[in-house]
Design a protein around this motif. Structure first.
Motif, PDB file in Angstrom:
ATOM      1  N   ASP A   1       0.806  -1.209   0.000  1.00  0.00           N
ATOM      2  CA  ASP A   1       0.000   0.000   0.000  1.00  0.00           C
ATOM      3  C   ASP A   1       0.843   1.264   0.000  1.00  0.00           C
ATOM      4  O   ASP A   1       0.507   2.231  -0.682  1.00  0.00           O
ATOM      5  CB  ASP A   1      -0.957  -0.018   1.197  1.00  0.00           C
ATOM      6  CG  ASP A   1      -2.047   1.024   1.065  1.00  0.00           C
ATOM      7  OD1 ASP A   1      -2.704   1.060   0.009  1.00  0.00           O
ATOM      8  OD2 ASP A   1      -2.228   1.809   2.013  1.00  0.00           O
ATOM      9  N   ALA A   2       1.927   1.274   0.748  1.00  0.00           N
ATOM     10  CA  ALA A   2       2.761   2.483   0.823  1.00  0.00           C
ATOM     11  C   ALA A   2       3.353   2.816  -0.548  1.00  0.00           C
ATOM     12  O   ALA A   2       3.385   3.984  -0.947  1.00  0.00           O
ATOM     13  CB  ALA A   2       3.874   2.294   1.849  1.00  0.00           C
ATOM     14  N   GLU A   3       3.797   1.815  -1.277  1.00  0.00           N
ATOM     15  CA  GLU A   3       4.364   2.047  -2.611  1.00  0.00           C
ATOM     16  C   GLU A   3       3.283   2.543  -3.571  1.00  0.00           C
ATOM     17  O   GLU A   3       3.511   3.466  -4.355  1.00  0.00           O
ATOM     18  CB  GLU A   3       4.997   0.767  -3.148  1.00  0.00           C
ATOM     19  CG  GLU A   3       5.683   0.949  -4.475  1.00  0.00           C
ATOM     20  CD  GLU A   3       6.338  -0.321  -4.967  1.00  0.00           C
ATOM     21  OE1 GLU A   3       6.538  -0.415  -6.184  1.00  0.00           O
ATOM     22  OE2 GLU A   3       6.633  -1.212  -4.155  1.00  0.00           O
ATOM     23  N   ARG A   4       2.120   1.930  -3.504  1.00  0.00           N
ATOM     24  CA  ARG A   4       0.999   2.345  -4.363  1.00  0.00           C
ATOM     25  C   ARG A   4       0.645   3.802  -4.089  1.00  0.00           C
ATOM     26  O   ARG A   4       0.531   4.608  -5.016  1.00  0.00           O
ATOM     27  CB  ARG A   4      -0.222   1.449  -4.117  1.00  0.00           C
ATOM     28  CG  ARG A   4      -1.465   1.902  -4.894  1.00  0.00           C
ATOM     29  CD  ARG A   4      -2.708   1.145  -4.469  1.00  0.00           C
ATOM     30  NE  ARG A   4      -3.110   1.363  -3.094  1.00  0.00           N
ATOM     31  CZ  ARG A   4      -3.775   2.433  -2.651  1.00  0.00           C
ATOM     32  NH1 ARG A   4      -4.090   3.416  -3.457  1.00  0.00           N
ATOM     33  NH2 ARG A   4      -4.113   2.547  -1.383  1.00  0.00           N
ATOM     34  N   ARG A   5       0.474   4.142  -2.820  1.00  0.00           N
ATOM     35  CA  ARG A   5       0.101   5.513  -2.455  1.00  0.00           C
ATOM     36  C   ARG A   5       1.172   6.523  -2.888  1.00  0.00           C
ATOM     37  O   ARG A   5       0.847   7.609  -3.366  1.00  0.00           O
ATOM     38  CB  ARG A   5      -0.139   5.622  -0.958  1.00  0.00           C
ATOM     39  CG  ARG A   5      -1.426   4.981  -0.501  1.00  0.00           C
ATOM     40  CD  ARG A   5      -1.556   5.099   1.028  1.00  0.00           C
ATOM     41  NE  ARG A   5      -2.690   4.393   1.514  1.00  0.00           N
ATOM     42  CZ  ARG A   5      -3.908   4.911   1.620  1.00  0.00           C
ATOM     43  NH1 ARG A   5      -4.117   6.156   1.255  1.00  0.00           N
ATOM     44  NH2 ARG A   5      -4.898   4.189   2.090  1.00  0.00           N
ATOM     45  N   ALA A   6       2.436   6.172  -2.715  1.00  0.00           N
ATOM     46  CA  ALA A   6       3.521   7.081  -3.090  1.00  0.00           C
ATOM     47  C   ALA A   6       3.523   7.330  -4.602  1.00  0.00           C
ATOM     48  O   ALA A   6       3.688   8.482  -5.047  1.00  0.00           O
ATOM     49  CB  ALA A   6       4.869   6.513  -2.645  1.00  0.00           C
ATOM     50  N   THR A   7       3.320   6.294  -5.370  1.00  0.00           N
ATOM     51  CA  THR A   7       3.301   6.451  -6.826  1.00  0.00           C
ATOM     52  C   THR A   7       2.093   7.264  -7.266  1.00  0.00           C
ATOM     53  O   THR A   7       2.221   8.178  -8.098  1.00  0.00           O
ATOM     54  CB  THR A   7       3.305   5.078  -7.516  1.00  0.00           C
ATOM     55  OG1 THR A   7       4.492   4.387  -7.134  1.00  0.00           O
ATOM     56  CG2 THR A   7       3.252   5.209  -9.024  1.00  0.00           C
TER      57      THR A   7
END
Length: 186
Positions: free
Chosen positions: A63-69
């Motif tokens: 989730d953190a990677e998705r949100r950052a992108t």
């Protein structure tokens, strides 16, 4: 595993019944190529592609990677995104198309591959771990999925999937659906 025309066709057909996003994906595969070649699209249309790349995993992507992108992509000026899409649709080579897309914030080679998939669903397959795993199980690629997919790795993947689609007599949308399903079990 050997990728045969019958295996790819039957597995792609299973995708329709098994994958919850099939209907909306099919709609976007049919709609977005023409939409992105015109002037009648907005921020939600382009943002949807970025969201789809991660959310097709139905919560199985960090989730953190998705949100950052997604956040980084929202930092782009809409005019810059529109200009990039115009350049992509006018570019002759996949490498040039990839360069135009990866110039945008939040767009690396994998996210760019999602744009290429929805712009050119007859010839471009979005890259991801599941698709790669299926190709590796079939002997089409010989190494594990890269930690970070470079432009060169995507271009090699594109050549592999384009050749495979040609050998099997299917379009990229059909091949994508089959690889997604086969990569789940490989």
């Amino acid at each position: 595993m050997e990728l045969t025309p019958s295996l790819v066709e039957s597995t792609a057909a299973e995708y329709r019944d098994a994958e919850p996003l099939y209907a909306v994906e099919r709609e976007h595969v049919e709609m977005l190529p023409g939409t992105f070649r015109g002037d009648e699209y907005g921020w939600r249309d382009v943002e949807w592609v970025v969201q789809w790349y991660f959310r097709r995993h139905l919560g199985g992507y960090p989730d953190a990677e998705r949100r950052a992108t997604e956040s980084a992509f929202r930092d782009n000026d809409f005019g810059a995104v529109a200009d990039a899409l115009d350049a992509v649709t006018g570019a002759e080579s996949v490498a040039d198309r990839l360069d135009h897309l990866t110039a945008l914030a939040g767009v690396d080679a994998p996210v760019a591959s999602a744009f290429l998939f929805f712009l050119f669903p007859d010839t471009c397959v979005s890259i991801g771990r599941r698709e790669w795993v299926a190709l590796r199980a079939a002997g089409e690629v010989d190494r594990p999925y890269p930690e970070a997919v470079s432009a060169e790795e995507y271009l090699a993947y594109h050549r592999t999937t384009a050749d495979l689609a040609d050998r099997l007599g299917v379009d990229a949308w059909t091949l994508y659906r089959a690889l997604w399903r086969l990569g789940e079990t490989a």
